[in-house]
Design a protein around this motif. Structure first.
Motif, PDB file in Angstrom:
ATOM      1  N   TRP A  36      18.281  52.142   0.427  1.00  0.00           N
ATOM      2  CA  TRP A  36      19.413  52.712   1.149  1.00  0.00           C
ATOM      3  C   TRP A  36      19.896  53.994   0.479  1.00  0.00           C
ATOM      4  O   TRP A  36      19.975  54.070  -0.756  1.00  0.00           O
ATOM      5  CB  TRP A  36      20.568  51.709   1.183  1.00  0.00           C
ATOM      6  N   TYR A  37      20.220  54.948   1.322  1.00  0.00           N
ATOM      7  CA  TYR A  37      20.919  56.157   0.924  1.00  0.00           C
ATOM      8  C   TYR A  37      22.204  56.228   1.744  1.00  0.00           C
ATOM      9  O   TYR A  37      22.342  55.531   2.755  1.00  0.00           O
ATOM     10  CB  TYR A  37      20.068  57.402   1.196  1.00  0.00           C
ATOM     11  N   ARG A  45      23.258  63.775   0.973  1.00  0.00           N
ATOM     12  CA  ARG A  45      22.785  62.388   1.005  1.00  0.00           C
ATOM     13  C   ARG A  45      22.447  61.956  -0.419  1.00  0.00           C
ATOM     14  O   ARG A  45      21.813  62.699  -1.174  1.00  0.00           O
ATOM     15  CB  ARG A  45      21.554  62.277   1.910  1.00  0.00           C
ATOM     16  N   THR A  50      17.393  51.121  -4.235  1.00  0.00           N
ATOM     17  CA  THR A  50      16.039  50.935  -3.731  1.00  0.00           C
ATOM     18  C   THR A  50      15.389  49.770  -4.458  1.00  0.00           C
ATOM     19  O   THR A  50      15.810  49.392  -5.558  1.00  0.00           O
ATOM     20  CB  THR A  50      15.159  52.188  -3.922  1.00  0.00           C
ATOM     21  N   PHE A  94      21.883  55.040   5.381  1.00  0.00           N
ATOM     22  CA  PHE A  94      20.562  55.233   5.970  1.00  0.00           C
ATOM     23  C   PHE A  94      19.534  54.352   5.268  1.00  0.00           C
ATOM     24  O   PHE A  94      19.426  54.375   4.037  1.00  0.00           O
ATOM     25  CB  PHE A  94      20.127  56.692   5.868  1.00  0.00           C
ATOM     26  N   CYS A  95      18.791  53.640   6.052  1.00  0.00           N
ATOM     27  CA  CYS A  95      17.662  52.881   5.523  1.00  0.00           C
ATOM     28  C   CYS A  95      16.501  53.831   5.243  1.00  0.00           C
ATOM     29  O   CYS A  95      16.281  54.807   5.993  1.00  0.00           O
ATOM     30  CB  CYS A  95      17.243  51.828   6.541  1.00  0.00           C
ATOM     31  N   TYR A  96      15.755  53.537   4.206  1.00  0.00           N
ATOM     32  CA  TYR A  96      14.651  54.405   3.760  1.00  0.00           C
ATOM     33  C   TYR A  96      13.481  53.546   3.336  1.00  0.00           C
ATOM     34  O   TYR A  96      13.672  52.472   2.741  1.00  0.00           O
ATOM     35  CB  TYR A  96      15.146  55.243   2.576  1.00  0.00           C
ATOM     36  N   TYR A 110      10.078  57.363   5.473  1.00  0.00           N
ATOM     37  CA  TYR A 110      10.632  57.111   6.801  1.00  0.00           C
ATOM     38  C   TYR A 110      12.117  56.823   6.664  1.00  0.00           C
ATOM     39  O   TYR A 110      12.558  56.218   5.671  1.00  0.00           O
ATOM     40  CB  TYR A 110       9.928  55.913   7.457  1.00  0.00           C
ATOM     41  N   TRP A 111      12.865  57.235   7.683  1.00  0.00           N
ATOM     42  CA  TRP A 111      14.322  57.070   7.665  1.00  0.00           C
ATOM     43  C   TRP A 111      14.796  56.357   8.922  1.00  0.00           C
ATOM     44  O   TRP A 111      14.230  56.543  10.007  1.00  0.00           O
ATOM     45  CB  TRP A 111      15.013  58.441   7.622  1.00  0.00           C
TER      46      TRP A 111
END
Length: 121
Positions: A36-37, A45, A50, A94-96, A110-111
């Motif tokens: 997550w960011y 950001r 992680t 944001f999921c990463y 990927y985001w």
């Protein structure tokens, strides 16, 4: 096509808790890292947490001892348990993930689209 779908954001009072979820779907051979960011208005950001597929977790200093990241490898899902939330945690989260589409390909990032977390009384 790879998609990351987040859920679990919302409005919470200071000191409260929220749990974010993110599920990855699509044509990925493996996911090396998920996390997550977050980004607050007018800010860059920044990393929140992680976790590698081997289970190594990394946290921002600002969330250590309050947030916990976990993964369900079989479901390609990552969770973020957020406790003792503060107004300064307010941001879009944001999921990463970093994944490989083929066994011998390099990793790509990927985001997700983001989910809003607002901490306010």
């Amino acid at each position: 096509q790879v998609q990351l779908v987040e859920s679990g954001g919302g409005l919470v009072q200071p000191g409260g808790s929220l749990r974010l979820s993110c599920a990855a779907s699509g044509s990925l051979f493996s996911i090396e890292l998920m996390g997550w960011y977050r980004q607050a208005p007018g800010e860059e950001r920044e990393l929140v947490a992680t976790e590698t597929k081997e289970g190594r977790a990394n946290y921002a200093d600002s969330v250590k001892d309050r947030f916990t990241i976990s993964r369900d490898i079989a479901k390609n899902t990552v969770y973020l348990q957020m406790n003792a939330l503060k107004p300064e945690d307010t941001a879009a989260y944001f999921c990463y993930c970093e994944g490989r589409r083929f066994p011998y390909s390099g990793t790509r990032a990927y985001w997700g689209q983001g989910t809003q977390v607002t901490v306010s009384s």
